[in-house]
Design a protein around this motif. Structure first.
Motif, PDB file in Angstrom:
ATOM      1  N   SER A  77      -5.324  87.192  85.889  1.00 37.37           N
ATOM      2  CA  SER A  77      -4.287  86.431  86.564  1.00 37.37           C
ATOM      3  C   SER A  77      -4.402  84.961  86.187  1.00 37.37           C
ATOM      4  O   SER A  77      -5.373  84.546  85.552  1.00 37.37           O
ATOM      5  N   GLY A  78      -3.387  84.184  86.583  1.00 36.95           N
ATOM      6  CA  GLY A  78      -3.432  82.753  86.358  1.00 36.95           C
ATOM      7  C   GLY A  78      -2.533  82.243  85.256  1.00 36.95           C
ATOM      8  O   GLY A  78      -2.443  81.028  85.045  1.00 36.95           O
ATOM      9  N   GLY A  79      -1.891  83.137  84.550  1.00 37.53           N
ATOM     10  CA  GLY A  79      -0.994  82.692  83.497  1.00 37.53           C
ATOM     11  C   GLY A  79       0.256  82.052  84.059  1.00 37.53           C
ATOM     12  O   GLY A  79       0.510  82.087  85.265  1.00 37.53           O
ATOM     13  N   GLY A  80       1.036  81.437  83.192  1.00 34.86           N
ATOM     14  CA  GLY A  80       2.263  80.802  83.626  1.00 34.86           C
ATOM     15  C   GLY A  80       2.818  79.898  82.556  1.00 34.86           C
ATOM     16  O   GLY A  80       2.388  79.925  81.407  1.00 34.86           O
ATOM     17  N   LEU A  81       3.784  79.091  82.955  1.00 36.78           N
ATOM     18  CA  LEU A  81       4.433  78.144  82.050  1.00 36.78           C
ATOM     19  C   LEU A  81       3.874  76.755  82.298  1.00 36.78           C
ATOM     20  O   LEU A  81       3.821  76.292  83.451  1.00 36.78           O
ATOM     21  N   VAL A  82       3.446  76.102  81.245  1.00 37.91           N
ATOM     22  CA  VAL A  82       2.870  74.772  81.361  1.00 37.91           C
ATOM     23  C   VAL A  82       3.320  73.930  80.179  1.00 37.91           C
ATOM     24  O   VAL A  82       3.580  74.458  79.096  1.00 37.91           O
ATOM     25  N   GLN A  83       3.433  72.646  80.385  1.00 34.05           N
ATOM     26  CA  GLN A  83       3.789  71.747  79.291  1.00 34.05           C
ATOM     27  C   GLN A  83       2.585  71.496  78.388  1.00 34.05           C
ATOM     28  O   GLN A  83       1.429  71.570  78.836  1.00 34.05           O
ATOM     29  N   ALA A  84       2.861  71.186  77.161  1.00 41.66           N
ATOM     30  CA  ALA A  84       1.786  70.836  76.230  1.00 41.66           C
ATOM     31  C   ALA A  84       0.971  69.685  76.810  1.00 41.66           C
ATOM     32  O   ALA A  84       1.519  68.742  77.382  1.00 41.66           O
ATOM     33  N   GLY A  85      -0.345  69.822  76.685  1.00 45.22           N
ATOM     34  CA  GLY A  85      -1.258  68.842  77.258  1.00 45.22           C
ATOM     35  C   GLY A  85      -1.746  69.207  78.639  1.00 45.22           C
ATOM     36  O   GLY A  85      -2.678  68.577  79.163  1.00 45.22           O
ATOM     37  N   GLY A  86      -1.108  70.194  79.241  1.00 42.99           N
ATOM     38  CA  GLY A  86      -1.489  70.614  80.583  1.00 42.99           C
ATOM     39  C   GLY A  86      -2.658  71.573  80.605  1.00 42.99           C
ATOM     40  O   GLY A  86      -3.276  71.863  79.567  1.00 42.99           O
ATOM     41  N   SER A  87      -2.937  72.078  81.801  1.00 45.89           N
ATOM     42  CA  SER A  87      -4.091  72.954  82.004  1.00 45.89           C
ATOM     43  C   SER A  87      -3.706  74.189  82.808  1.00 45.89           C
ATOM     44  O   SER A  87      -2.763  74.160  83.610  1.00 45.89           O
TER      45      SER A  87
END
Length: 119
Positions: free
Chosen positions: A7-17
């Motif tokens: 679990s823990g996946g998702g959409l994130v911007q480049a540079g994020g965590s």
């Protein structure tokens, strides 16, 4: 029945965590090498990182310095902390448990969690 629940996946911007978790049931992870793999669109599955049962860790070159694998044997869970994410990290991430020290002979696979990094 052994299960690995990622679990823990998702959409994130480049540079994020993001932090991925892989919770095991039906067995204890303390005696297993626990690995993370990923499959990007149109590519083969590749090794990302692992937490060996002796406490050591290994990483593929492309994530060194950005990703950290850890485990909490008491919680029967392994983690992948992903920082400074890049678009090329976009993939379905899978956790795996190995008892033989050979990732070609994985004992158990998790179901995968999708990580999408937008540029």
């Amino acid at each position: 029945q052994v299960q690995l629940q990622a679990s823990g996946g998702g959409l994130v911007q480049a540079g994020g965590s993001l932090r991925l978790s892989c919770a095991a049931s039906g067995t204890t992870i303390s005696s297993y090498n626990m690995g993370w793999f990923r499959r990007a669109p149109g590519k083969e599955r590749e090794f990302v990182a692992c937490s060996w049962s002796d406490g050591k860790t290994s990483y593929t070159d492309s994530v060194k310095g950005r990703f950290t694998v850890s485990r909490d044997n008491a919680k029967n869970t392994v983690y992948l902390q992903m920082n400074s994410l890049k678009a090329e990290d976009t993939a379905v991430y899978y956790c795996a448990a190995d008892s033989q020290g050979d990732w070609r002979l994985v004992d158990y696979w998790g179901q995968g969690t999708l990580v999408t990094v937008s540029s």
